[in-house]
Design a protein around this motif. Structure first.
Motif, PDB file in Angstrom:
ATOM      1  N   ASP A  39       0.905  -1.081  -0.003  1.00 12.69           N
ATOM      2  CA  ASP A  39      -0.085   0.041  -0.007  1.00 12.69           C
ATOM      3  C   ASP A  39       0.983   1.213  -0.081  1.00 12.69           C
ATOM      4  O   ASP A  39       1.874   1.442   0.649  1.00 12.69           O
ATOM      5  N   SER A  40       0.611   2.362  -0.907  1.00 12.51           N
ATOM      6  CA  SER A  40       1.227   3.477  -0.965  1.00 12.51           C
ATOM      7  C   SER A  40       1.591   4.229   0.744  1.00 12.51           C
ATOM      8  O   SER A  40       2.563   4.699   0.509  1.00 12.51           O
ATOM      9  N   ASP A  41       0.498   4.137   1.413  1.00 10.53           N
ATOM     10  CA  ASP A  41       0.808   4.986   2.671  1.00 10.53           C
ATOM     11  C   ASP A  41       1.785   4.116   3.437  1.00 10.53           C
ATOM     12  O   ASP A  41       2.177   4.619   4.488  1.00 10.53           O
ATOM     13  N   LYS A  42       2.113   2.860   3.197  1.00  7.67           N
ATOM     14  CA  LYS A  42       3.030   2.125   3.974  1.00  7.67           C
ATOM     15  C   LYS A  42       4.336   2.090   3.435  1.00  7.67           C
ATOM     16  O   LYS A  42       5.356   1.576   4.152  1.00  7.67           O
TER      17      LYS A  42
ATOM     18  N   PRO B 204       6.625   4.548   3.099  1.00  3.33           N
ATOM     19  CA  PRO B 204       7.748   5.268   3.559  1.00  3.33           C
ATOM     20  C   PRO B 204       8.193   4.422   4.721  1.00  3.33           C
ATOM     21  O   PRO B 204       9.411   4.789   5.413  1.00  3.33           O
TER      22      PRO B 204
ATOM     23  N   ALA C 173       4.522  -4.339   6.437  1.00  2.00           N
ATOM     24  CA  ALA C 173       3.311  -3.764   5.929  1.00  2.00           C
ATOM     25  C   ALA C 173       2.155  -4.492   6.135  1.00  2.00           C
ATOM     26  O   ALA C 173       0.921  -4.081   6.202  1.00  2.00           O
TER      27      ALA C 173
ATOM     28  N   GLU D  71       2.752  -1.082  -6.447  1.00  2.00           N
ATOM     29  CA  GLU D  71       1.375  -0.948  -6.532  1.00  2.00           C
ATOM     30  C   GLU D  71       0.669  -2.281  -6.121  1.00  2.00           C
ATOM     31  O   GLU D  71       0.973  -3.278  -6.589  1.00  2.00           O
ATOM     32  N   LYS D  72      -0.432  -1.700  -5.246  1.00  2.00           N
ATOM     33  CA  LYS D  72      -1.057  -3.014  -4.556  1.00  2.00           C
ATOM     34  C   LYS D  72      -1.596  -3.940  -5.664  1.00  2.00           C
ATOM     35  O   LYS D  72      -2.357  -3.738  -6.511  1.00  2.00           O
TER      36      LYS D  72
END
Length: 471
Positions: free
Chosen positions: A399-402, A404, A413, A447-448
């Motif tokens: 996931d993009s929010d994870k 960093p 993640a 990308e998920k």
């Protein structure tokens, strides 16, 4: 835009609006005041002239009044008889204008009071004040007094005053803006120092200290940051010492557990359940030993106590060795590892052993998260002054929010990954430290549901040598 510039622009804009409003207000109020005073002056003058002429309508009295007004260069003064015929006309001999004056007098409903009107004699021209009053003799109108007063002198003076006000306002704005900018720069300079220091502290430079001057809020802030850095340093040292002690203390018992578990699972006469249990103990001991080793290595990396032997290395050779080692693990899941070379050879100054460790971590991570019959693509290419290695899988992605946080120690993640995939949770943290301490860069795209790509970037060997020569 920094704070000083932004604040100066805001305050400067406010001052500009204030100065413009003051100039406009001055213009409007001065105009209104001037016309009010001019109306009073013209009214009083015409009434005074009428009073004299009503006492004596003789020619010499008319001449006396006429010459009093004739001295005013911005006036046109007329004395007319009861038939509106000019008896005396000062400062004009243009019959068209005299007719225009007479028409204006006749168009007004005259009484004993002075009649005034602001007249624009020409388009886009300075307005004039026209005024008239009748003169009585023996109970009937004997004639009329007319005055055309040009307001040009006032308009010229007022324009000059407005321009002077605007110039003074602009000068004041520039001076106050420069003073304000300098003052804000002086105030924000310590804040910039604090900003730079906190960035260093955030990166782990806990020896950073700020100069404390004065006892104001900024001085207190700097002192607090120094205290925070000192305590963080103590905490980090205590943590590292604890990890080091735990690592040392655990290694010996783990060695015994692993050894006795290996002997136990080979013992004759042991039941199948017993052998399975001994195998689990042995595997968990190995995993625990690996975790302790990774913790110890990460601690040394963070303290920069790991030595690197940087030499001219063929990146392609390192990648090929890493793939050969990981092929066995890939075959267990039926995962294919493919190398793609867009440029060859690619040389960089790296520690080949450490780079191979990095590649092993990335490949092991990719294999764990790639489904059966999946593919992992390793691509090598040159870009500008850099050599690039990318490792791409077609697994479940992140996931993009994870993204960093994947470099943090023990971060997962997917919280269920521990039981599903195994691993210590330290591989990516170690990988990032290794790459950066060899002078490289690593970043991730994911990308998920489609997969993840890790990209390594190292300067070309000749670029690193050129920089050494420059220094």
């Amino acid at each position: 835009m920094n704070v000083a510039t932004r604040f100066t622009v805001v305050v400067g804009g406010f001052l500009l609006v204030v100065i413009a409003a003051m100039s406009l207000s001055f213009y409007v109020l001065s105009k209104q005041f001037y016309y009010e005073q001019l109306e009073k002056d013209i009214t009083s003058r015409l009434l005074a002239h009428r009073e004299i002429l009503e006492q004596s309508w003789a020619a010499n009295t008319q001449e006396h009044v006429f010459w009093m007004e004739q001295r005013q260069e911005d006036n046109v003064f007329l004395i007319l008889n009861e038939q509106f015929e000019p008896m005396m006309a000062g400062n004009t001999h243009d019959q068209r204008w005299i007719k225009r004056y007479v028409d204006w007098i006749q168009s007004n409903d005259l009484n004993d009071q002075v009649t005034l009107e602001l007249v624009h004699v020409m388009e886009e021209h300075i307005p004039h004040v026209w005024a008239t009053v009748p003169v009585h003799q023996g109970g009937h109108v004997a004639g009329y007094l007319f005055l055309d007063h040009d307001t040009g002198l006032f308009e010229h003076t007022r324009t000059n005053l407005v321009m002077l006000t605007a110039m003074m306002g602009a000068l004041t704005l520039l001076l106050s803006g420069a003073l304000l900018y300098g003052l804000i720069r002086k105030v924000t300079a310590p804040i910039k120092t604090v900003q730079k220091a906190t960035k260093k502290i955030a990166k782990g430079a806990f020896d950073t200290r700020l100069p404390v001057h004065g006892s104001d809020e900024i001085g207190d802030l700097m002192g607090s940051i120094n205290e925070m850095a000192s305590r963080l340093k103590q905490l980090t040292e205590s943590r590292n010492e604890l990890i080091s002690n735990i690592s040392h203390e655990l290694r010996t018992p783990l060695t015994y557990i692993k050894a006795y578990a290996a002997l136990l699972k080979k013992r004759e006469g042991l039941t199948e359940d017993g052998k399975d249990q001994a195998m689990i103990i042995h595997e968990e001991a190995i995993r625990m030993e690996r975790l302790v080793g990774d913790l110890f290595e990460l601690m040394k990396l963070e303290e920069r106590n790991v030595s690197f032997h940087l030499t001219k290395t063929d990146l392609e050779a390192v990648v090929e060795r890493s793939v050969r080692v990981s092929t066995i693990e890939g075959k267990k899941k039926n995962v294919t590892l493919a190398i793609h070379k867009e440029h060859s050879p690619l040389f960089s100054l790296v520690d080949s052993g450490r780079l191979e460790q990095v590649m092993q971590n990335l490949l092991s991570n990719a294999i764990r998260h790639t489904p059966s019959n999946g593919t992992i693509n390793l691509t090598l290419y040159a870009e500008d002054r850099k050599n690039v290695i990318s490792v791409s899988d077609n697994g479940e992605g992140i996931d993009s929010d994870k993204l960093p946080f994947i470099w943090d120690r023990f971060y997962r993640a997917d919280r269920s990954r521990n039981s599903k995939y195994g691993g210590t949770g330290l591989g990516l943290a170690i990988t990032k430290q290794l790459v950066e301490q060899m002078g490289g860069t690593i970043f991730v795209d994911s990308e998920k549901g489609k997969g993840t790509t890790f990209t390594l970037i190292f300067a070309k060997e000749e670029e690193v040598e050129a920089k050494k020569l420059e220094k």
